[in-house]
Scaffold this motif. Structure first.
Motif, PDB file in Angstrom:
ATOM      1  N   GLN A   1      66.045 -13.954  38.378  1.00 29.21           N
ATOM      2  CA  GLN A   1      66.603 -13.108  37.319  1.00 29.21           C
ATOM      3  C   GLN A   1      67.997 -13.578  36.902  1.00 29.21           C
ATOM      4  OE1 GLN A   1      66.257  -9.287  39.234  1.00 29.21           O
ATOM      5  NE2 GLN A   1      64.286  -8.821  38.254  1.00 29.21           N
TER       6      GLN A   1
ATOM      7  N   MET B   1      58.760 -12.177  36.041  1.00 26.90           N
ATOM      8  CA  MET B   1      58.716 -11.713  34.655  1.00 26.90           C
ATOM      9  C   MET B   1      57.815 -10.507  34.487  1.00 26.90           C
ATOM     10  SD  MET B   1      58.494 -15.470  32.873  1.00 26.90           S
ATOM     11  CE  MET B   1      57.542 -14.847  31.506  1.00 26.90           C
TER      12      MET B   1
ATOM     13  N   VAL C   1      58.106 -17.512  39.040  1.00 31.09           N
ATOM     14  CA  VAL C   1      58.866 -17.019  37.884  1.00 31.09           C
ATOM     15  C   VAL C   1      58.008 -16.057  37.061  1.00 31.09           C
ATOM     16  CG1 VAL C   1      60.031 -17.667  35.747  1.00 31.09           C
ATOM     17  CG2 VAL C   1      60.299 -19.082  37.796  1.00 31.09           C
TER      18      VAL C   1
ATOM     19  N   MET D   1      67.492 -16.614  34.691  1.00 35.26           N
ATOM     20  CA  MET D   1      66.996 -16.193  33.375  1.00 35.26           C
ATOM     21  C   MET D   1      68.142 -15.679  32.509  1.00 35.26           C
ATOM     22  SD  MET D   1      63.450 -14.320  34.600  1.00 35.26           S
ATOM     23  CE  MET D   1      63.109 -13.562  33.028  1.00 35.26           C
TER      24      MET D   1
ATOM     25  N   VAL E   1      63.483 -22.483  33.823  1.00 34.82           N
ATOM     26  CA  VAL E   1      63.885 -21.431  34.750  1.00 34.82           C
ATOM     27  C   VAL E   1      63.431 -21.773  36.165  1.00 34.82           C
ATOM     28  CG1 VAL E   1      63.617 -18.994  35.362  1.00 34.82           C
ATOM     29  CG2 VAL E   1      63.855 -19.648  32.961  1.00 34.82           C
TER      30      VAL E   1
ATOM     31  N   PHE F   1      67.095 -16.761  28.793  1.00 33.96           N
ATOM     32  CA  PHE F   1      65.654 -16.994  28.628  1.00 33.96           C
ATOM     33  C   PHE F   1      64.979 -15.720  28.157  1.00 33.96           C
ATOM     34  CE2 PHE F   1      61.420 -16.679  30.709  1.00 33.96           C
ATOM     35  CZ  PHE F   1      60.765 -17.663  29.979  1.00 33.96           C
ATOM     36  N   GLN F   2      64.209 -15.811  27.074  1.00 30.23           N
ATOM     37  CA  GLN F   2      63.445 -14.698  26.535  1.00 30.23           C
ATOM     38  C   GLN F   2      61.959 -14.973  26.744  1.00 30.23           C
ATOM     39  OE1 GLN F   2      64.619 -11.834  25.286  1.00 30.23           O
ATOM     40  NE2 GLN F   2      66.707 -12.531  25.722  1.00 30.23           N
ATOM     41  N   PRO F   3      61.283 -14.190  27.592  1.00 28.66           N
ATOM     42  CA  PRO F   3      59.851 -14.421  27.818  1.00 28.66           C
ATOM     43  C   PRO F   3      59.051 -14.302  26.539  1.00 28.66           C
ATOM     44  CG  PRO F   3      60.745 -12.902  29.442  1.00 28.66           C
ATOM     45  CD  PRO F   3      61.807 -13.083  28.400  1.00 28.66           C
TER      46      PRO F   3
ATOM     47  N   ILE G   1      59.941 -21.452  30.629  1.00 35.37           N
ATOM     48  CA  ILE G   1      59.691 -21.002  31.992  1.00 35.37           C
ATOM     49  C   ILE G   1      59.829 -22.164  32.978  1.00 35.37           C
ATOM     50  CG2 ILE G   1      57.194 -21.354  31.871  1.00 35.37           C
ATOM     51  CD1 ILE G   1      56.872 -18.812  33.536  1.00 35.37           C
TER      52      ILE G   1
END
Length: 344
Positions: free
Chosen positions: A41, A26, A22, A44, A11, A49-51, A8
């Motif tokens: 977005q 999310m 951010v 990401m 990002v 990027f995978q939360p 994060i």
């Protein structure tokens, strides 16, 4: 050495935004401008990027856990519902918890309360017969957790539902047999506590009355939605001095049992006896003759239930949780287990 996954912080730095901003993007929260949301977005996506859902749940109110609560396993039906839910929720980053309960037990309220409160569930999916259990629903509503009921008997103001019109579907099956000329049509019910049992039997009665007939208790049997329960029902029906010329079983498993007993007695199918089922599970095409039955869209029911809950869980903070009631279409699948009655 494995490539480091973006965080994060990466990002936020690339988007020129704060970590808090951010995080708000999310979690689909308010107080982020459209321009900033779009920029974050985009970054990401570019960084792939995978939360981390577990980390998000520690910082917020979400657990990313959704429970499927059910009672009677109900053969392949329950498994198909679960697979549909599992696939849809997994795609959205949620985990599906499977919980079978004794919905008629004295401790049902305590068990559901523990499930809801100890696991901090985000939502619940209920399938029949739990879908009509007031005790279970009461616990969930008091905890203010969104839920969807799959194939309930009636819609409920406080919670969403998805279903087909089971009464109309059963009516269509019976009318199919009546149009062939059958007048002595047996019926095998499901469990008494199951909403589908009442609805399917009501549809059968409606169709008979359209033809000026009344249900005959002599040819109505109480089954249990299982193959084994219907064997004794079929034996009694086919041992009558005047057996029915057709039998409607409230699901395909029980219809398969009727076919088995008829074969054992040397009956010609469908010449001597027409048989229909309900659900159109895989078994309906595997038996001989293949079953005429109602296509219940099990996958679509699971998809619709998941979609309703995802819409609720991804709404912006402050927005009211939408309640939706969806009735999906059904149709009668005509196969080779039905024909006009033979002259006796």
């Amino acid at each position: 050495m494995a490539e480091r996954k973006p965080t994060i912080i990466d990002v936020a730095r690339a988007a020129g935004a704060s970590i808090k901003t951010v995080s708000r993007v999310m979690n689909n929260e308010r107080y982020v401008s459209a321009e900033t949301r779009e920029r974050v977005q985009k970054v990401m996506a570019e960084l792939q990027f995978q939360p981390n859902k577990s980390a998000q749940s520690l910082k917020g109110d979400k657990s990313y856990l959704i429970a499927h609560v059910y009672g009677d396993p109900g053969g392949p039906y329950t498994g198909q519902i679960q697979m549909g839910l599992l696939t849809r929720f997994r795609d959205q980053g949620y985990h599906l918890l499977i919980e079978e309960i004794d919905y008629r037990g004295d401790d049902v309220e305590e068990r559901v309360s523990k499930l809801v409160n100890q696991l901090n569930l985000d939502a619940v999916v209920l399938t029949a017969p739990v879908t009509d259990n007031d005790t279970v629903i009461g616990v969930i509503e008091r905890a203010n957790i969104p839920y969807v009921r799959v194939t309930p008997q009636h819609e409920r103001e406080g919670g969403s539902s998805v279903r087909i019109d089971e009464r109309a579907a059963s009516n269509d099956l019976a009318l199919h047999l009546l149009a062939f000329g059958h007048r002595r049509i047996g019926f095998i019910k499901g469990p008494e506590h199951h909403a589908g049992t009442r609805l399917r039997y009501s549809g059968y009665c409606d169709a008979l009355r359209e033809y000026g007939l009344e249900p005959d208790p002599e040819i109505i049997e109480q089954g249990g939605f299982t193959y084994r329960s219907a064997l004794s029902c079929a034996r009694r029906l086919l041992s009558l001095p005047e057996p029915p010329t057709a039998v409607i079983a409230s699901n395909d498993e029980m219809a398969a049992a009727v076919l088995s007993v008829a074969h054992d007695r040397g009956l010609s199918l469908p010449g001597d006896l027409s048989v229909v089922g309900f659900d159109d599970i895989e078994l309906a095409e595997m038996v001989w003759p293949p079953l005429t039955t109602v296509k219940q869209p099990i996958q679509e029911l699971a998809d619709a239930a998941a979609e309703i809950l995802v819409n609720v869980l991804t709404r912006k903070k402050g927005e009211a949780a939408p309640v939706a009631h969806r009735v999906l279409p059904h149709h009668v699948v005509i196969r080779r287990s039905t024909a006009p009655p033979a002259r006796r």
